[in-house]
Design a protein around this motif. Structure first.
Motif, PDB file in Angstrom:
ATOM      1  N   LEU A 173       0.844  -1.205   0.000  1.00 47.72           N
ATOM      2  CA  LEU A 173       0.000   0.000   0.000  1.00 47.72           C
ATOM      3  C   LEU A 173       0.880   1.258   0.000  1.00 47.72           C
ATOM      4  CD1 LEU A 173      -3.115   0.795   0.335  1.00 47.72           C
ATOM      5  CD2 LEU A 173      -2.404   1.468   2.608  1.00 47.72           C
ATOM      6  N   ALA A 174       1.930   1.238   0.823  1.00 48.88           N
ATOM      7  CA  ALA A 174       2.825   2.394   0.897  1.00 48.88           C
ATOM      8  C   ALA A 174       3.549   2.617  -0.432  1.00 48.88           C
ATOM      9  CB  ALA A 174       3.832   2.204   2.019  1.00 48.88           C
ATOM     10  N   ARG A 175       3.879   1.506  -1.128  1.00 46.96           N
ATOM     11  CA  ARG A 175       4.549   1.634  -2.431  1.00 46.96           C
ATOM     12  C   ARG A 175       3.626   2.260  -3.464  1.00 46.96           C
ATOM     13  NH1 ARG A 175       6.374  -3.724  -2.124  1.00 46.96           N
ATOM     14  NH2 ARG A 175       4.805  -4.246  -3.675  1.00 46.96           N
ATOM     15  N   GLY A 176       2.339   1.957  -3.372  1.00 52.37           N
ATOM     16  CA  GLY A 176       1.343   2.553  -4.273  1.00 52.37           C
ATOM     17  C   GLY A 176       1.387   2.039  -5.693  1.00 52.37           C
ATOM     18  N   ASP A 177       1.958   0.843  -5.890  1.00 56.27           N
ATOM     19  CA  ASP A 177       2.070   0.326  -7.258  1.00 56.27           C
ATOM     20  C   ASP A 177       1.184  -0.906  -7.484  1.00 56.27           C
ATOM     21  OD1 ASP A 177       3.380  -1.428  -5.662  1.00 56.27           O
ATOM     22  OD2 ASP A 177       5.270  -1.451  -6.763  1.00 56.27           O
ATOM     23  N   ILE A 178       0.087  -0.957  -6.750  1.00 54.65           N
ATOM     24  CA  ILE A 178      -0.771  -2.147  -6.847  1.00 54.65           C
ATOM     25  C   ILE A 178      -1.636  -2.054  -8.102  1.00 54.65           C
ATOM     26  CG2 ILE A 178      -2.444  -3.571  -5.598  1.00 54.65           C
ATOM     27  CD1 ILE A 178      -1.713  -1.697  -3.142  1.00 54.65           C
ATOM     28  N   GLY A 179      -1.717  -3.147  -8.844  1.00 56.64           N
ATOM     29  CA  GLY A 179      -2.551  -3.186 -10.043  1.00 56.64           C
ATOM     30  C   GLY A 179      -3.821  -3.984  -9.813  1.00 56.64           C
ATOM     31  N   ILE A 180      -4.660  -4.004 -10.822  1.00 57.53           N
ATOM     32  CA  ILE A 180      -5.897  -4.797 -10.779  1.00 57.53           C
ATOM     33  C   ILE A 180      -5.797  -5.858 -11.872  1.00 57.53           C
ATOM     34  CG2 ILE A 180      -8.376  -4.715 -11.337  1.00 57.53           C
ATOM     35  CD1 ILE A 180      -8.505  -2.028  -9.954  1.00 57.53           C
ATOM     36  N   THR A 181      -6.213  -7.078 -11.551  1.00 52.64           N
ATOM     37  CA  THR A 181      -6.189  -8.146 -12.549  1.00 52.64           C
ATOM     38  C   THR A 181      -7.546  -8.207 -13.252  1.00 52.64           C
ATOM     39  OG1 THR A 181      -4.663  -9.390 -11.182  1.00 52.64           O
ATOM     40  CG2 THR A 181      -5.796 -10.623 -12.912  1.00 52.64           C
ATOM     41  N   LEU A 182      -7.506  -8.203 -14.580  1.00 53.95           N
ATOM     42  CA  LEU A 182      -8.733  -8.326 -15.365  1.00 53.95           C
ATOM     43  C   LEU A 182      -8.752  -9.724 -15.964  1.00 53.95           C
ATOM     44  CD1 LEU A 182      -8.391  -4.918 -17.219  1.00 53.95           C
ATOM     45  CD2 LEU A 182      -9.937  -5.412 -15.323  1.00 53.95           C
ATOM     46  N   ARG A 183      -9.799 -10.483 -15.657  1.00 51.78           N
ATOM     47  CA  ARG A 183      -9.878 -11.837 -16.188  1.00 51.78           C
ATOM     48  C   ARG A 183     -11.009 -11.899 -17.215  1.00 51.78           C
ATOM     49  NH1 ARG A 183      -9.213 -15.859 -11.577  1.00 51.78           N
ATOM     50  NH2 ARG A 183      -7.244 -14.752 -11.484  1.00 51.78           N
ATOM     51  N   ARG A 184     -10.658 -12.292 -18.454  1.00 56.94           N
ATOM     52  CA  ARG A 184     -11.654 -12.343 -19.530  1.00 56.94           C
ATOM     53  C   ARG A 184     -12.483 -13.610 -19.429  1.00 56.94           C
ATOM     54  NH1 ARG A 184      -7.251 -11.032 -23.198  1.00 56.94           N
ATOM     55  NH2 ARG A 184      -7.232  -8.816 -23.684  1.00 56.94           N
ATOM     56  N   ARG A 185     -13.596 -13.639 -20.191  1.00 55.98           N
ATOM     57  CA  ARG A 185     -14.471 -14.819 -20.188  1.00 55.98           C
ATOM     58  C   ARG A 185     -13.736 -16.065 -20.683  1.00 55.98           C
ATOM     59  NH1 ARG A 185     -18.838 -11.449 -22.558  1.00 55.98           N
ATOM     60  NH2 ARG A 185     -20.048 -10.679 -20.812  1.00 55.98           N
ATOM     61  N   ASP A 186     -12.761 -15.871 -21.583  1.00 55.41           N
ATOM     62  CA  ASP A 186     -12.053 -17.035 -22.126  1.00 55.41           C
ATOM     63  C   ASP A 186     -10.980 -17.550 -21.159  1.00 55.41           C
ATOM     64  OD1 ASP A 186     -10.010 -15.213 -22.244  1.00 55.41           O
ATOM     65  OD2 ASP A 186      -9.898 -15.114 -24.422  1.00 55.41           O
ATOM     66  N   GLY A 187     -10.887 -16.945 -19.979  1.00 51.80           N
ATOM     67  CA  GLY A 187      -9.959 -17.423 -18.959  1.00 51.80           C
ATOM     68  C   GLY A 187      -8.630 -16.691 -18.963  1.00 51.80           C
ATOM     69  N   SER A 188      -8.325 -15.954 -20.029  1.00 52.98           N
ATOM     70  CA  SER A 188      -7.053 -15.222 -20.052  1.00 52.98           C
ATOM     71  C   SER A 188      -7.168 -14.027 -19.115  1.00 52.98           C
ATOM     72  CB  SER A 188      -6.744 -14.747 -21.472  1.00 52.98           C
ATOM     73  OG  SER A 188      -7.720 -13.840 -21.900  1.00 52.98           O
TER      74      SER A 188
END
Lengths: 179, 336
Positions: free
Chosen positions: B138-153
């Protein structure tokens, strides 16, 4: 030629309009933005984090891959957790020989509180200490206790919020043990 | 036979000037359509795309392109009619795509979810997985979000990145958040809960409320420590806010103000205190540590369907190119 051109435009326009506009209507009837609670996790791979056990060893959920695991999230201050625990211990005694693993994961507390709880209730199943409450967040707990049944492949079969009776626990794990 | 029936006025021949004029107008309209619609991909969060004025501008340009096509169908503009007709049809497809996302697509919204939450994104054909977090990340502030598509990728969305998925543009927008840890007087770790939050066991405060304090409106949140029977309110003071509030020793620093209540919501003695990021603070028998940083939110904006834009643009570009190069199209030679 004119008719052909007209037909071409009309066809392109109709297909484009239906495809483009229809897509937005399909989206507007889709599911809600928020999928919450442990019940929504069925089918998802179970998250695993390395934690300290009460006996000092390191343990994690994925160490039990190939066996059915019942994960129970609890805390010593939680009254329903205390009342549910004897049934959990009973289930562990009954189904251990069939390959069931029961993992109690204390949420947010130090070892002292968890050790007192385990000693008072004479617990035999392994207790993990999750001071950072990572399993609680990963399993979308909306309260304590929370029970997660994980199959042999490491996928969540059921996520249940609230206190369970022995019969309800058996009902949750028996079909998975038979697979 | 009446006099009127007897007199047949000759049809005025369409002049080259008139054809060239309508051709120029059509190309201008097509250019306007492309500019208006593709602007949605460049600045997807602009609210103007969802207004009637924007829709009217696209419809007006589409009417210009459409009228050329209509006249071309009736034989106007000779050999240019077919390739430019195809080009205008492409422009109309682009216009429909732009109108659909502008009028039917939802306004831009930012999703802020608790760590571990999953948000379905039907317009993107994917789901967003909000990551678990600890004080260090949290302090680093470089957290991303994972997007998962319907095809599993799956793909990772990081701060400052923009991704186009389906009919949506997704941008990661970090916002201020605080990770809280609590210990008792002996130093034993205590469970933190957020009974009013969907993530009951989250130690992350995202300050969704705004509360007026000391002439300033401050982001606010709350959590509980059930084993100590305490409810705690938390107010975020930005660097500006600590400077404006003239808090001694904190000016120019981020801080969180804690107010500790009992189970009945009554403030306990010695229950108010301000803490810097990384500091321990003793309040009413509790030791609290806060780490201030940023946690990602996800801004979602409707954009035109890429397939429609691609097909429309292809027709438009192909038609214009054929007309410019005088390439025979559909078996018809262009010559004037």
């Amino acid at each position: 030629m004119r008719n052909a051109l007209g037909l071409l435009f009309a066809t392109i326009a109709a297909i484009a309009a239906v495809a483009i506009v229809g897509d937005y209507f399909a989206q507007s009837t889709s599911s809600q933005r928020f999928a919450g609670g442990p019940a929504a996790l069925a089918g998802a791979p179970a998250a695993s984090y390395q934690l300290k056990r009460l006996d000092g060893a390191t343990d994690s959920l994925d160490r039990y891959r190939g066996r059915v695991v019942l994960v129970n999230l609890w805390a010593s201050w939680c009254a329903p957790c205390r009342s549910e625990t004897p049934a959990l211990e009973k289930l562990y005694e009954q189904r251990r020989s069939q390959g069931l693993v029961v993992l109690g994961i204390d949420q947010g507390e130090s070892g002292a509180a968890a050790a007192t709880f385990a000693r008072q209730l004479r617990l035999e199943y392994p207790i993990l200490l999750d001071e950072d409450q990572r399993y609680g967040r990963a399993f979308s707990a909306i309260g304590l206790p929370t029970t997660i049944v994980v199959d042999k492949s490491g996928h969540i079969v059921r996520g249940i919020d609230g206190e369970l009776s022995l019969a309800e626990m058996q009902q949750a794990v028996d079909p998975v043990l038979r697979l | 036979m009446s006099a009127a029936e007897g007199i047949r006025l000759p049809r005025a021949p369409r002049s080259d000037d008139s054809d060239a004029g309508s051709r120029r107008l059509a190309l201008l309209c097509a250019g306007a359509i492309v500019a208006l619609v593709f602007a949605q991909d460049f600045a997807p969060a602009w609210p103007g795309f969802h207004t009637w004025q924007y829709a009217a501008a696209v419809v007006l340009a589409a009417a210009g392109a459409g009228s050329y096509t209509w006249n071309a169908r009736k034989g106007a503009d000779g050999a240019f009619a077919f390739p430019l007709g195809v080009a205008m049809a492409g422009a109309l497809v682009v216009a429909v795509a732009g109108l659909a996302s502008g009028l039917l697509g939802p306004d831009t919204q930012t999703l802020e979810r608790a760590p571990g939450a999953v948000a379905p994104l039907p317009e993107a054909g994917a789901a967003a997985f909000f990551p678990n977090v600890d004080s260090t990340s949290l302090a680093r502030g470089d957290i991303g979000i994972t997007l998962r598509r319907r095809d599993g990728s799956s793909l990772e969305l990081l701060a400052g990145q923009r991704r186009f998925l389906g009919a949506a543009a997704l941008v990661l927008e970090p916002h201020v958040a605080a990770y809280v840890e609590a210990r008792d007087a002996r130093g034993d770790h205590l469970t933190i809960t957020q009974p009013t939050n969907a993530a009951f066991l989250s130690s992350l405060l995202q300050f969704p409320q705004a509360v007026p304090i000391a002439g300033q409106t401050l982001p606010a949140d709350q959590f509980a420590i059930p084993s100590a029977h305490r409810q705690i309110k938390a107010f975020y003071f930005s660097r500006d806010a600590t400077s404006k509030a003239h808090v001694r020793g904190f000016a120019g620093e981020d801080a969180v103000l804690f107010a500790v209540d009992d189970e009945n919501g009554k403030l306990v003695p010695n229950g108010i205190g301000l803490a810097r990021s990384g500091d321990d603070i003793q309040l009413a028998g509790l030791r609290l540590r806060v780490t201030i940083g940023t946690y990602p939110g996800l801004a979602i904006s409707a954009v035109p369907l890429p397939l429609a834009l691609g097909l429309g643009s292809l027709c438009l570009a192909g038609g214009v190119l054929a007309a410019v190069l005088r390439v025979p199209l559909a078996g018809r030679r262009l010559s004037r």
